[in-house]
Design a protein around this motif. Structure first.
Motif, PDB file in Angstrom:
ATOM      1  N   GLY A 176      47.561  60.891  28.671  1.00  0.00           N
ATOM      2  CA  GLY A 176      47.153  59.841  29.597  1.00  0.00           C
ATOM      3  C   GLY A 176      45.703  59.943  30.006  1.00  0.00           C
ATOM      4  N   PHE A 177      45.404  59.384  31.165  1.00  0.00           N
ATOM      5  CA  PHE A 177      44.064  59.390  31.738  1.00  0.00           C
ATOM      6  C   PHE A 177      44.190  59.734  33.220  1.00  0.00           C
ATOM      7  CE2 PHE A 177      44.129  56.413  28.203  1.00  0.00           C
ATOM      8  CZ  PHE A 177      43.076  56.895  27.423  1.00  0.00           C
ATOM      9  N   ALA A 178      43.256  60.537  33.701  1.00  0.00           N
ATOM     10  CA  ALA A 178      43.264  60.964  35.100  1.00  0.00           C
ATOM     11  C   ALA A 178      42.119  60.291  35.838  1.00  0.00           C
ATOM     12  CB  ALA A 178      43.130  62.484  35.178  1.00  0.00           C
ATOM     13  N   MET A 179      42.468  59.525  36.875  1.00  0.00           N
ATOM     14  CA  MET A 179      41.473  58.807  37.675  1.00  0.00           C
ATOM     15  C   MET A 179      41.189  59.580  38.961  1.00  0.00           C
ATOM     16  SD  MET A 179      43.027  54.926  37.237  1.00  0.00           S
ATOM     17  CE  MET A 179      44.755  55.412  37.435  1.00  0.00           C
ATOM     18  N   LYS A 180      39.910  59.726  39.303  1.00  0.00           N
ATOM     19  CA  LYS A 180      39.522  60.403  40.534  1.00  0.00           C
ATOM     20  C   LYS A 180      39.775  59.463  41.724  1.00  0.00           C
ATOM     21  CE  LYS A 180      37.639  64.415  39.167  1.00  0.00           C
ATOM     22  NZ  LYS A 180      38.102  64.444  37.787  1.00  0.00           N
ATOM     23  N   THR A 181      40.749  59.828  42.558  1.00  0.00           N
ATOM     24  CA  THR A 181      41.136  58.945  43.659  1.00  0.00           C
ATOM     25  C   THR A 181      40.245  59.091  44.894  1.00  0.00           C
ATOM     26  OG1 THR A 181      42.710  60.556  44.559  1.00  0.00           O
ATOM     27  CG2 THR A 181      43.533  59.008  42.895  1.00  0.00           C
ATOM     28  N   ASP A 182      39.251  59.992  44.821  1.00  0.00           N
ATOM     29  CA  ASP A 182      38.392  60.213  45.986  1.00  0.00           C
ATOM     30  C   ASP A 182      37.003  59.588  45.832  1.00  0.00           C
ATOM     31  OD1 ASP A 182      37.425  61.919  43.999  1.00  0.00           O
ATOM     32  OD2 ASP A 182      36.946  63.531  45.418  1.00  0.00           O
ATOM     33  N   ARG A 183      36.782  58.814  44.783  1.00  0.00           N
ATOM     34  CA  ARG A 183      35.448  58.249  44.548  1.00  0.00           C
ATOM     35  C   ARG A 183      35.559  56.894  43.857  1.00  0.00           C
ATOM     36  NH1 ARG A 183      34.133  63.307  40.798  1.00  0.00           N
ATOM     37  NH2 ARG A 183      35.312  64.122  42.567  1.00  0.00           N
ATOM     38  N   ALA A 184      34.492  56.129  44.007  1.00  0.00           N
ATOM     39  CA  ALA A 184      34.445  54.786  43.426  1.00  0.00           C
ATOM     40  C   ALA A 184      34.451  54.870  41.905  1.00  0.00           C
ATOM     41  CB  ALA A 184      33.194  54.060  43.910  1.00  0.00           C
ATOM     42  N   PRO A 185      35.080  53.904  41.266  1.00  0.00           N
ATOM     43  CA  PRO A 185      35.818  52.781  41.875  1.00  0.00           C
ATOM     44  C   PRO A 185      37.295  53.086  42.121  1.00  0.00           C
ATOM     45  CG  PRO A 185      35.722  52.447  39.530  1.00  0.00           C
ATOM     46  CD  PRO A 185      35.000  53.757  39.797  1.00  0.00           C
ATOM     47  N   PHE A 186      37.739  54.308  41.733  1.00  0.00           N
ATOM     48  CA  PHE A 186      39.180  54.585  41.756  1.00  0.00           C
ATOM     49  C   PHE A 186      39.689  55.071  43.103  1.00  0.00           C
ATOM     50  CE2 PHE A 186      37.857  55.046  37.272  1.00  0.00           C
ATOM     51  CZ  PHE A 186      38.576  53.975  36.764  1.00  0.00           C
ATOM     52  N   ASP A 187      38.820  55.070  44.123  1.00  0.00           N
ATOM     53  CA  ASP A 187      39.292  55.337  45.474  1.00  0.00           C
ATOM     54  C   ASP A 187      40.029  54.122  46.046  1.00  0.00           C
ATOM     55  OD1 ASP A 187      36.922  53.900  45.489  1.00  0.00           O
ATOM     56  OD2 ASP A 187      36.141  54.856  47.301  1.00  0.00           O
ATOM     57  N   LYS A 188      39.944  53.000  45.364  1.00  0.00           N
ATOM     58  CA  LYS A 188      40.676  51.801  45.772  1.00  0.00           C
ATOM     59  C   LYS A 188      41.995  51.725  44.991  1.00  0.00           C
ATOM     60  CE  LYS A 188      36.492  49.102  46.754  1.00  0.00           C
ATOM     61  NZ  LYS A 188      35.718  47.867  46.408  1.00  0.00           N
ATOM     62  N   PRO A 189      43.134  51.716  45.691  1.00  0.00           N
ATOM     63  CA  PRO A 189      44.424  51.666  44.985  1.00  0.00           C
ATOM     64  C   PRO A 189      44.559  50.473  44.046  1.00  0.00           C
ATOM     65  CG  PRO A 189      44.751  52.196  47.303  1.00  0.00           C
ATOM     66  CD  PRO A 189      43.305  51.826  47.153  1.00  0.00           C
ATOM     67  N   GLU A 190      43.930  49.332  44.417  1.00  0.00           N
ATOM     68  CA  GLU A 190      44.057  48.155  43.558  1.00  0.00           C
ATOM     69  C   GLU A 190      43.338  48.334  42.226  1.00  0.00           C
ATOM     70  OE1 GLU A 190      40.859  47.083  46.716  1.00  0.00           O
ATOM     71  OE2 GLU A 190      42.668  48.325  46.538  1.00  0.00           O
ATOM     72  N   VAL A 191      42.293  49.168  42.205  1.00  0.00           N
ATOM     73  CA  VAL A 191      41.597  49.439  40.940  1.00  0.00           C
ATOM     74  C   VAL A 191      42.473  50.317  40.053  1.00  0.00           C
ATOM     75  CG1 VAL A 191      39.550  50.448  39.881  1.00  0.00           C
ATOM     76  CG2 VAL A 191      39.339  49.142  42.008  1.00  0.00           C
ATOM     77  N   ARG A 192      43.139  51.288  40.675  1.00  0.00           N
ATOM     78  CA  ARG A 192      44.063  52.117  39.890  1.00  0.00           C
ATOM     79  C   ARG A 192      45.210  51.268  39.360  1.00  0.00           C
ATOM     80  NH1 ARG A 192      43.110  55.418  44.487  1.00  0.00           N
ATOM     81  NH2 ARG A 192      45.280  55.421  45.219  1.00  0.00           N
ATOM     82  N   GLN A 193      45.698  50.336  40.188  1.00  0.00           N
ATOM     83  CA  GLN A 193      46.747  49.435  39.739  1.00  0.00           C
ATOM     84  C   GLN A 193      46.284  48.608  38.539  1.00  0.00           C
ATOM     85  OE1 GLN A 193      49.976  48.507  40.510  1.00  0.00           O
ATOM     86  NE2 GLN A 193      50.140  50.430  41.650  1.00  0.00           N
ATOM     87  N   ALA A 194      45.044  48.175  38.577  1.00  0.00           N
ATOM     88  CA  ALA A 194      44.510  47.386  37.462  1.00  0.00           C
ATOM     89  C   ALA A 194      44.507  48.198  36.169  1.00  0.00           C
ATOM     90  CB  ALA A 194      43.100  46.905  37.799  1.00  0.00           C
ATOM     91  N   MET A 195      44.129  49.478  36.261  1.00  0.00           N
ATOM     92  CA  MET A 195      44.131  50.328  35.068  1.00  0.00           C
ATOM     93  C   MET A 195      45.549  50.474  34.514  1.00  0.00           C
ATOM     94  SD  MET A 195      40.997  51.217  34.383  1.00  0.00           S
ATOM     95  CE  MET A 195      40.400  49.640  35.024  1.00  0.00           C
ATOM     96  N   PHE A 196      46.521  50.689  35.406  1.00  0.00           N
ATOM     97  CA  PHE A 196      47.917  50.769  34.962  1.00  0.00           C
ATOM     98  C   PHE A 196      48.321  49.517  34.188  1.00  0.00           C
ATOM     99  CE2 PHE A 196      48.754  53.383  39.060  1.00  0.00           C
ATOM    100  CZ  PHE A 196      48.465  54.578  38.411  1.00  0.00           C
ATOM    101  N   LEU A 197      47.905  48.354  34.711  1.00  0.00           N
ATOM    102  CA  LEU A 197      48.317  47.080  34.122  1.00  0.00           C
ATOM    103  C   LEU A 197      47.550  46.731  32.852  1.00  0.00           C
ATOM    104  CD1 LEU A 197      48.688  45.004  37.413  1.00  0.00           C
ATOM    105  CD2 LEU A 197      50.539  45.913  35.981  1.00  0.00           C
ATOM    106  N   LEU A 198      46.367  47.307  32.689  1.00  0.00           N
ATOM    107  CA  LEU A 198      45.575  47.032  31.486  1.00  0.00           C
ATOM    108  C   LEU A 198      46.065  47.810  30.274  1.00  0.00           C
ATOM    109  CD1 LEU A 198      41.907  46.935  32.843  1.00  0.00           C
ATOM    110  CD2 LEU A 198      43.133  45.078  31.711  1.00  0.00           C
TER     111      LEU A 198
END
Length: 516
Positions: free
Chosen positions: A285-307
């Motif tokens: 998989g891929f690991a997104m840093k949840t403490d920094r932009a842009p992946f500190d926004k849950p909706e951006v992480r959701q977008a990656m899941f959906l892409l």
């Protein structure tokens, strides 16, 4: 497993020459011809099995508490035993421990040992267990199982008699048996410090070892789980996958470890080799840093899941030899949240989420540290670009990749071998976890996990597992697109090789292998 220090890869001829593959036993097995009966199932005895593994040169070891490479682990499993091991579903299975029983508050566990002997004829005792665990816990050492044994108060723990250990824990722990099954938590005789001629209680007795070349062991007739079928086991080093598969096809070994999906596809229909795949053994998989932009926004992480087009990745990167993931670790393992609906690709919604968040570009870290790593990054980058986001692929230094991406970057290619789901959480998802690559720091999540670990009721604990996984599925930082098969190859006459994830009980169980 961590990667060995860089060194020149040996050619197949050089590897096998260095390994001394001229078998000295008169009962040595020869290469199996295609007319061996593949339907033969009754175990037979005798012969030498030669197994090819990737190695680590001078870093290889037969000190069972220092194991790091797959070859190290296979050697340790041959000579030693643990109190427990992990089944294919990552649940603890008794080994030297005949039973384990907690007290009411889960802070004292009583472990009964089975009748077993070391190779010198001495019995395996509670004193050997405590000595082994205290050696692993030595603060001056960096033994890999130390973290798993950290819940034990080894000063307070004691031997009630030769066959009974009382483990006193520092806090309630419902799944303490997983600690007994920890990678590298082998039992050695009390006082053992040097391992030039190691003595264990495993199925094989030590014969010889040359780091970077070969290891030889002989059948231990008094093994508590039954004597091995083969007379001798040789583990030889062949770093390159091509060397391992060519040695197998050439009849110079009977078993080749860790083959890629590409190699498996190339040898489908080849009667000269038998491919054995363990589904879902490696997470990708891929690991997104949840403490920094842009992946500190849950909706951006959701977008990656959906892409993510998971089917395309499994088909392209794994040659179809794998299963799609649902952004949760441990597909098929004990406690896995299988009832959470499979996430599907939704380009339209993902594009809207990214536009609303103002994301126009990201940098994706990757490196050539595993089969298909860079290919997966390139494919996923193209999938992201369909949402109008520019992707820069940052090829990092393979030698320092894991240390670098632990704290640096935005999103990185990721993989993991098999372990209990609880271990995945404790090692990677708590605020103070040592490998918290997604920088997932939530005090309420930590508290939920501690509550889970101190809950004795199985049904209540299962509910907490589902709650934790639902949260990670909704807003976590791991995009888990697939689970790769673990593939080994054998000559057609080799029987008894189980479909098992690496580092579990039935992986590298050479004592259960025989030749038809």
């Amino acid at each position: 497993m961590s990667s060995p220090s860089p060194r020149p890869h040996l050619s197949r001829r050089a590897v096998l020459g260095a390994a001394g593959l001229a078998v000295t036993s008169g009962a040595a097995l020869t290469a199996c011809s295609s007319d061996a009966d593949p339907a033969a199932t009754a175990p037979t005895t005798g012969g030498t099995l030669r197994a090819a593994f990737a190695g680590g040169g001078a870093d290889e070891t037969i000190d069972p508490h220092r194991v790091n490479l797959f070859a190290d682990a296979a050697r340790a499993k041959a000579v030693y035993d643990k109190l427990a091991d992990l089944g294919a579903d990552m649940a603890a299975v008794p080994r030297l421990a005949e039973s384990w029983t907690p007290d009411a508050d889960l802070t004292v566990w009583t472990v009964k040992l089975r009748q077993a002997t070391f190779h010198d004829g001495s019995p395996v005792r509670a004193a050997d267990v405590l000595y082994s665990y205290r050696r692993i816990a030595n603060p001056d050492e960096t033994f890999r199982a130390k973290q798993d044994l950290a819940p034990i108060d080894l000063d307070a723990s004691k031997a009630l008699d030769d066959q009974t250990v009382e483990f006193v824990l520092k806090y309630p722990l419902a799944e303490f048996p997983n600690s007994l099954a920890a990678f590298g938590a082998y039992i050695v005789p009390e006082g053992a410090e040097t391992f030039d001629a190691p003595i264990g209680s495993g199925p094989f007795t030590f014969v010889s070892f040359t780091p970077g070349s070969e290891f030889t062991a002989a059948r231990f007739d008094d093994y508590w789980d039954g004597a091995p079928n083969i007379d001798r086991l040789q583990i030889v080093v062949a770093d390159e996958e091509s060397a391992r598969i060519n040695a197998l096809l050439g009849g110079q070994v009977e078993y080749a470890h860790d083959l890629s999906a590409t190699t498996a596809r190339a040898n489908e229909g080849n009667d000269a080799v038998t491919l054995i795949a363990s589904p879902g053994s490696n997470m990708l998989g891929f690991a997104m840093k949840t403490d920094r932009a842009p992946f500190d926004k849950p909706e951006v992480r959701q977008a990656m899941f959906l892409l993510c087009d998971r089917d395309e990745l499994v088909e392209s990167v794994l040659s179809g030899r794998g299963q799609i993931g649902n952004d949760l670790y441990g597909l098929g393992f004990e406690h896995y949240a299988a009832d959470i609906p499979q996430r599907e690709r939704d380009l339209e919604t993902a594009t809207q989420l990214l536009a609303a968040a103002g994301v126009t570009s990201i940098t994706l870290d990757t490196a050539d540290v595993g089969s298909g790593f860079t290919e997966a990054a390139q494919i996923f980058a193209e999938q992201i670009r369909e949402a109008g986001v520019e992707v820069e692929i940052n090829e990092r230094n393979a030698d320092t990749y894991w240390a670098d991406v632990l704290t640096e970057g935005q999103i990185a290619s990721y993989r993991s071998g098999a372990m209990p789901i609880a271990s995945h959480i404790s090692q990677r998802l708590l605020t103070d976890s040592p490998t918290n690559l997604t920088q997932w720091h939530h005090a309420d999540f930590d508290e939920l996990y501690l509550k889970l670990q101190s809950t004795a009721d199985d049904a209540e604990r299962e509910t907490l597992y589902q709650e934790i996984q639902q949260r990670l599925h909704d807003e976590g930082g791991y995009l888990i697109w697939g689970f790769a098969d673990w593939i080994v190859g054998t000559l057609p006459g080799v029987q008894g090789v189980a479909q098992a994830p690496a580092n579990t009980l039935d992986w590298a169980r050479f004592d259960k292998v025989w030749m038809a």
